[in-house]
Design an enzyme around this catalytic site. Structure first.
Site, mmCIF file in Angstrom:
data_model
loop_
_atom_site.group_PDB
_atom_site.id
_atom_site.type_symbol
_atom_site.label_atom_id
_atom_site.label_comp_id
_atom_site.label_asym_id
_atom_site.label_seq_id
_atom_site.Cartn_x
_atom_site.Cartn_y
_atom_site.Cartn_z
ATOM 1 N N HIS A 29 0.833 -1.207 0.000
ATOM 2 C CA HIS A 29 0.000 0.000 0.000
ATOM 3 C C HIS A 29 0.874 1.266 0.000
ATOM 4 O O HIS A 29 0.652 2.191 -0.765
ATOM 5 C CB HIS A 29 -0.872 -0.047 1.259
ATOM 6 C CG HIS A 29 -1.851 1.040 1.327
ATOM 7 N ND1 HIS A 29 -3.087 0.950 0.748
ATOM 8 C CD2 HIS A 29 -1.775 2.267 1.863
ATOM 9 C CE1 HIS A 29 -3.733 2.068 0.939
ATOM 10 N NE2 HIS A 29 -2.959 2.890 1.620
ATOM 11 N N GLU A 33 -0.935 -13.311 -15.114
ATOM 12 C CA GLU A 33 -0.486 -13.107 -13.729
ATOM 13 C C GLU A 33 -0.104 -14.423 -13.078
ATOM 14 O O GLU A 33 0.447 -14.451 -11.983
ATOM 15 C CB GLU A 33 -1.624 -12.487 -12.902
ATOM 16 C CG GLU A 33 -2.082 -11.154 -13.404
ATOM 17 C CD GLU A 33 -3.296 -10.643 -12.657
ATOM 18 O OE1 GLU A 33 -3.143 -9.726 -11.863
ATOM 19 O OE2 GLU A 33 -4.392 -11.178 -12.874
ATOM 20 N N CYS A 77 1.317 -4.163 -17.112
ATOM 21 C CA CYS A 77 0.597 -3.151 -16.319
ATOM 22 C C CYS A 77 0.883 -3.295 -14.832
ATOM 23 O O CYS A 77 0.276 -2.620 -14.019
ATOM 24 C CB CYS A 77 -0.895 -3.221 -16.594
ATOM 25 S SG CYS A 77 -1.631 -4.781 -16.081
HETATM 26 C C1 PEP Z 1 -0.580 -7.208 -11.150
HETATM 27 O O1 PEP Z 1 -0.825 -8.242 -10.525
HETATM 28 O O2 PEP Z 1 0.565 -6.901 -11.579
HETATM 29 C C2 PEP Z 1 -1.662 -6.253 -11.429
HETATM 30 C C3 PEP Z 1 -1.486 -5.232 -12.249
HETATM 31 O O3 PEP Z 1 -2.839 -6.438 -10.762
HETATM 32 P P1 PEP Z 1 -3.061 -5.998 -9.215
HETATM 33 O O4 PEP Z 1 -1.816 -5.291 -8.739
HETATM 34 O O5 PEP Z 1 -4.259 -5.135 -9.179
HETATM 35 O O6 PEP Z 1 -3.253 -7.332 -8.560
HETATM 36 MG MG MG Z 2 -2.878 -8.749 -10.126
#
Ligand code: PEP
Ligand code: MG
Length: 555
Positions: free
Chosen positions: A190, A416, A487
């Site tokens: 966070h 992921e 991302c």
């Molecule tokens: C990730 O897992 O890299 C992602 C972009 O999704 P989140 O951070 O929202 O799990």
């Molecule tokens: Mg993720």
């Protein structure tokens, strides 16, 4: 910098240089158990004292919520409500009626709820942190101590903390807190996400930070991941000057994303609501590469209607009218529980029913969300790309793609889970694009909880094994000429962004505050250099060697 100076090191999160005195967050209040019982005649007064303290804490959190937007405001409002929750107040009042002093009653009542939330499973872990934060604020009020958390410094300072509670980070003033250093936290914690949003140089998981006391002057290097204690002031000022010159070069960058030899790479923004999208719209981001829809609904106990969802999604599409927007369907579960998704108790929620897996038990949530996205697309005359989180098999991708195409939208999936990277070519048989979430890809490849600060070096996106899976996924995209973006937080690291391009990635999506730094850095390197750095990084044995190998080629 001279080598005999004390330097503490951790995981770099947000680049930038700061030279300033260190301050620590105000200590949490301590209540020593066994305070004297209170007399029956004063118990009613004690109840009022407790209620007033809780109300004051709630009001302060509510006031602070008006100074921020988006998820930060929602977190503060949720905490403000929790501070005057009837169940919690009632439990404390009951203890006071039995003679327990208000401070001790606050602690005991909180522990009852902590036990309850913990028994409900890991999904409520985030709430437990919030409960304890509220307890500390109420106890400080009762003891006449300053509010725990961040002190507002008289001069710009580097803030040090064990970790930062959501209620603390939401109100940070980047003019006064010019650096952030924490003992705990990982690159996707966070603290890291908020620091990146605010553009404050930040290093997390720093060993030995406790030895750096308040008032000590220090030089923070958010790129190298180090804090130099009592540096030579001349050298420190020169480093800050250099940092400032770099920042000006970065601020002057206004896109489009392109390497020094003219190869285009889309630089996009990660957003979480309309306000966030409008703010990202003021950067040089060419579009939105990740709209985390679940973050719009963290405080909702019932599912928002299709029309309400459509309105929220339209806001984001309007902020980037005529440009690329990638909407991710709800990634509910694990550390982002949604009350209306009715998550079951799970021993390992990160390995449980999260993301697209929710749809297996509750297909209506996904289909209604896709309906809402389709309405928003029609209303705003846009063609959003829509992707699903936590895809693990080609069959899941096939089923998701059919539902998205049926609504006239462009389907993609996130990579992921290692299984998705391994079968990226088969996923691409069903969808039009892939987007790699390096935060979770690192967690699942390295078998290391992304929330654990002790494991931060495992979840570092520079881990060569993670980058090998990125290379495999990018290669699958190149073979069929379909776009593969990143991302996750990896895309916000300018040096790593160059390596990702060298691995074959076609777009990078990061926090709005990181867009210019990434774009400016890419403009200084050629595709051939990126490819050379990528080759070297893949042969490194750990993140530190991978970084050093990339820096040798690209800096
Ligand atoms: C990730 O897992 O890299 C992602 C972009 O999704 P989140 O951070 O929202 O799990
Ligand atoms: Mg993720």
């Amino acid at each position: 910098m001279t080598e005999d100076r004390e330097i503490v090191r951790g995981t770099p999160v947000v680049p930038g240089i700061a030279f300033a005195p260190v301050i620590w967050t105000a200590p949490r209040p301590e209540v020593v158990p066994g305070m004297p019982r209170i007399d029956a005649s004063t118990r009613d007064g004690e109840k009022v004292r407790f209620e007033e303290a809780a109300a004051l804490v709630s009001q302060r959190l509510r006031d602070r919520a008006t100074t921020v937007s988006g998820a930060a405001a929602q977190v503060l409002l949720a905490n403000a409500t929790m501070a005057v929750d009837r169940g919690w107040l009632g439990a404390a009042q009951k203890l006071i009626a039995d003679g327990t002093p208000a401070e001790e009653a606050a602690v005991e009542a909180t522990e009852q709820f902590v036990a309850l939330f913990t028994n409900m499973g890991g999904l409520m872990a985030e709430r437990v942190t919030d409960l304890r934060d509220i307890r500390d604020r109420v106890v400080s009020e009762l003891l006449g101590l300053p509010e725990p958390g961040i002190l507002v410094p008289a001069t710009p300072s580097i803030l040090c903390a064990q970790d930062l509670a959501p209620a603390d980070t939401a109100g940070l003033d980047p003019e006064m807190i010019i650096g952030l250093v924490t003992v705990l936290g990982g690159p996707t914690s966070h603290t890291a996400i908020i620091a990146r949003q605010l553009g404050i140089p930040c290093v997390v998981a720093v060993h030995g930070l406790e030895s750096v006391t308040s008032g000590t002057s220090a030089l923070l290097n958010g790129e190298a991941g180090e804090l130099v204690v009592e540096p030579d002031p001349g050298e420190a000022r020169a480093a800050v000057e250099q940092g400032r010159a770099d920042r000006m070069r970065i601020q002057a960058w206004n896109g489009p994303g392109r390497t020094s030899d003219g190869v285009s790479v889309s630089i996009l923004a990660n957003v979480q609501d309309g306000a966030g999208a409008r703010s990202a719209g003021t950067t040089a981001a060419e579009g939105v590469g990740l709209f985390r829809t679940e973050l719009c609904f963290l405080d909702r106990d019932s599912e928002p209607s299709v029309d309400e969802q459509a309105e929220i999604y339209s806001e984001v599409l309007e902020a980037f009218a005529g440009r690329k927007v990638v909407i991710r369907t709800l990634d509910a579960g694990s550390d982002k529980p949604l009350l209306f998704a009715h998550h079951a108790d799970e021993a390992n929620p990160a390995l449980g029913v999260r993301g697209i897996r929710i749809a297996a038990e509750n297909p209506g949530i996904l289909s209604r969300q896709l309906d809402a996205i389709a309405i928003a697309a029609r209303q705003t005359k846009s063609q959003p790309w829509v992707m699903a989180p936590m895809i693990a098999t080609p069959s899941e991708a096939e089923s998701f793609a059919a539902q998205v195409r049926a609504r006239g939208l462009v389907p993609g999936v996130m990579v992921e889970v290692p299984s998705a990277a391994l079968l990226a070519d088969r996923l691409l048989g069903h969808v039009d694009f892939l987007s790699i979430g390096t935060n979770d890809l690192a967690q699942y490849t390295m078998a290391a909880d992304r929330m654990s600060s002790d494991l931060a070096s495992f979840t570092d996106p520079w881990q060569p094994a993670v980058l090998a899976l990125v290379a495999r996924t990018a290669g699958a995209g190149i073979a069929v000429e379909k776009p593969v973006g990143v991302c996750g937080e990896a895309a916000a690291d300018p040096l790593l962004a160059c390596v990702l391009i060298g691995l074959g990635i076609t777009s990078l999506s990061c926090a709005g505050a990181a867009v210019s730094a990434v774009g400016a850095k890419i403009g200084t390197v050629s595709l051939a250099d990126c490819r050379r750095a990528a080759e070297d990084v893949l042969t490194a044995d750990d993140p530190a060697h991978a970084r050093a190998a990339a820096a040798r080629v690209l800096e």
